[in-house]
Design an enzyme around this catalytic site. Sequence first.
Site, PDB file in Angstrom:
ATOM      1  CG  ASP A 208       5.523   6.215  -1.491  1.00 27.66           C
ATOM      2  OD1 ASP A 208       5.774   6.667  -0.355  1.00 27.66           O
ATOM      3  OD2 ASP A 208       6.401   5.902  -2.305  1.00 27.66           O
TER       4      ASP A 208
ATOM      5  CG  ASP B 290       6.475   7.601   3.263  1.00 31.54           C
ATOM      6  OD1 ASP B 290       7.142   6.651   3.707  1.00 31.54           O
ATOM      7  OD2 ASP B 290       6.697   8.118   2.159  1.00 31.54           O
ATOM      8  CD  GLU B 291       6.142   2.363   0.118  1.00 32.86           C
ATOM      9  OE1 GLU B 291       6.152   1.824  -0.988  1.00 32.86           O
ATOM     10  OE2 GLU B 291       7.187   2.605   0.761  1.00 32.86           O
TER      11      GLU B 291
END
Length: 187
Positions: free
Chosen positions: A39, A132-133
């Site tokens: 993350d 983003d994860e």
Amino acid sequence: RDCLTPFETERPVPRCPRCGSPRMLSHPELFSLSIAHIDCDSFYASVEKRDDPSLSTRPVIVGGGQRGVVSTCCYVARISGVRSAMPMFRALKLCPDAVVIRPRMAHYAEVSKQIRAKMTALTPLVEPLSLDEAFLDLGGTARLHRAPPALMMARLAREIETEIGVTASVGLSHNKFLAKIASDLDK
């Protein structure tokens, strides 16, 4: 974590025996874990700070105008109590000196593609959760990359930081739930 030298020890040590860094993790099961959660830290705000170095020490809020909400904020703004999904008027009361930036979703998606390419270079088993994860299943990849998953993920986090300019938190475990908890603890 800084020099990426794997070592095992019976008891915890405060610093890496090779480079002296305090940024290291050790656990008896570390090299048997293969489910990762990665993350990026305050992704939108980190991209904005990367693109404009004059913002590096300033509180940054990415979100709508006076009637909008906070999409994300940097850790400097979080110290003042600002959180994601908070109404913008409340965020600005808590942190009046914050720099507010409207989201640039197309730009964040491009940066995300760079990060995702690095993930898929490690394993085809990438389960994205957002820009983003993602979860990564690194089972069976140690032989291919000549490194255990813990070392591969430490390398990946360092590459993302040095080549793309944003930091990432990583968690490893035997399942996704615990990997997610571990990445939250890494923040």
